[in-house]
Design a protein around this motif. Structure first.
Motif, PDB file in Angstrom:
ATOM      1  N   THR A  27       0.855  -1.185   0.000  1.00 32.04           N
ATOM      2  CA  THR A  27       0.000   0.000   0.000  1.00 32.04           C
ATOM      3  C   THR A  27       0.888   1.231   0.000  1.00 32.04           C
ATOM      4  O   THR A  27       1.350   1.686   1.050  1.00 32.04           O
ATOM      5  N   ASP A  29       0.505   4.361  -0.307  1.00 37.00           N
ATOM      6  CA  ASP A  29       0.121   5.542   0.465  1.00 37.00           C
ATOM      7  C   ASP A  29       0.571   5.460   1.920  1.00 37.00           C
ATOM      8  O   ASP A  29       0.679   6.486   2.589  1.00 37.00           O
ATOM      9  N   ASP A  30       0.832   4.285   2.414  1.00 38.22           N
ATOM     10  CA  ASP A  30       1.142   4.099   3.829  1.00 38.22           C
ATOM     11  C   ASP A  30       2.624   4.210   4.167  1.00 38.22           C
ATOM     12  O   ASP A  30       2.997   4.141   5.341  1.00 38.22           O
ATOM     13  N   TYR A  31       3.482   4.365   3.146  1.00 35.56           N
ATOM     14  CA  TYR A  31       4.914   4.265   3.394  1.00 35.56           C
ATOM     15  C   TYR A  31       5.700   5.493   2.945  1.00 35.56           C
ATOM     16  O   TYR A  31       5.470   6.029   1.855  1.00 35.56           O
ATOM     17  N   ASN A  51       7.664  11.515   3.353  1.00 38.94           N
ATOM     18  CA  ASN A  51       6.806  10.638   4.129  1.00 38.94           C
ATOM     19  C   ASN A  51       5.433  10.522   3.496  1.00 38.94           C
ATOM     20  O   ASN A  51       5.139  11.162   2.487  1.00 38.94           O
ATOM     21  N   SER A  52       4.613   9.690   4.091  1.00 44.27           N
ATOM     22  CA  SER A  52       3.364   9.332   3.431  1.00 44.27           C
ATOM     23  C   SER A  52       2.188  10.178   3.881  1.00 44.27           C
ATOM     24  O   SER A  52       1.306  10.491   3.091  1.00 44.27           O
ATOM     25  N   TYR A  53       2.162  10.584   5.164  1.00 49.22           N
ATOM     26  CA  TYR A  53       0.928  11.176   5.688  1.00 49.22           C
ATOM     27  C   TYR A  53       0.818  12.671   5.417  1.00 49.22           C
ATOM     28  O   TYR A  53      -0.248  13.170   5.120  1.00 49.22           O
ATOM     29  N   ASN A  73       0.913   9.402  -5.629  1.00 50.72           N
ATOM     30  CA  ASN A  73       0.254   8.234  -5.039  1.00 50.72           C
ATOM     31  C   ASN A  73      -0.652   7.517  -6.031  1.00 50.72           C
ATOM     32  O   ASN A  73      -0.907   6.326  -5.886  1.00 50.72           O
ATOM     33  N   THR A  97      11.777   1.554   0.874  1.00 55.32           N
ATOM     34  CA  THR A  97      10.622   1.821   1.731  1.00 55.32           C
ATOM     35  C   THR A  97      11.056   1.878   3.191  1.00 55.32           C
ATOM     36  O   THR A  97      11.819   1.023   3.660  1.00 55.32           O
ATOM     37  N   ARG A 100       9.105   1.930   9.442  1.00 56.47           N
ATOM     38  CA  ARG A 100       8.160   2.531  10.365  1.00 56.47           C
ATOM     39  C   ARG A 100       8.099   4.030  10.126  1.00 56.47           C
ATOM     40  O   ARG A 100       9.119   4.697  10.098  1.00 56.47           O
ATOM     41  N   ALA A 101       6.899   4.542  10.017  1.00 60.34           N
ATOM     42  CA  ALA A 101       6.714   5.958   9.707  1.00 60.34           C
ATOM     43  C   ALA A 101       7.387   6.860  10.742  1.00 60.34           C
ATOM     44  O   ALA A 101       7.891   7.939  10.409  1.00 60.34           O
TER      45      ALA A 101
END
Length: 125
Positions: A27, A29-31, A51-53, A73, A97, A100-101
């Protein structure tokens, strides 16, 4: 999980290249995704991470102001626009990748799980 780095090549000093890191199998978008490089005889160096968020970005001092990282994305792809290239930018460039965020500020490659195969960038003087 697959990451495919591309876009490297031979360019004269002062020139530009755009690297792409196409991904699949997770996924996206999560990484967070980082770009690293390694020149012969030198340690691997993280040059940028996005980052992803909130799409915050980090750059290494050696590329700040010359390189720009971005992500799409919709295409599961991260880009690295490299301008004003210097001979010392010559290296194999990798995308990876982040595991951990919360570690996205960490520059050590040990925090990264999956790696692309690398693309060679050669800058002639």
């Amino acid at each position: 999980v697959q990451l495919q780095a591309s876009g490297g090549g031979l360019v004269q000093a002062g020139g530009s290249l755009r690297l792409s890191c196409a991904t699949s199998g997770f996924t996206f978008d999560d990484y967070a995704i980082g770009w690293f490089r390694q020149a012969p005889g030198k340690e691997r160096e993280r040059i940028s991470c996005i980052n992803s968020y909130d799409r915050s970005i980090k750059y290494g001092d050696s590329v700040k102001g010359r390189f720009t990282i971005s992500r799409d994305n919709a295409k599961n792809t991260v880009y690295l626009q490299m301008n004003s290239l210097k001979p010392e930018d010559t290296a194999v460039y990798y995308c990876a990748t982040l595991r951990r965020a919360t570690d996205w500020t960490k520059r050590n490659g040990d925090y990264y799980d999956y790696w692309g195969q690398g693309t060679q960038v050669t800058v002639s003087s």
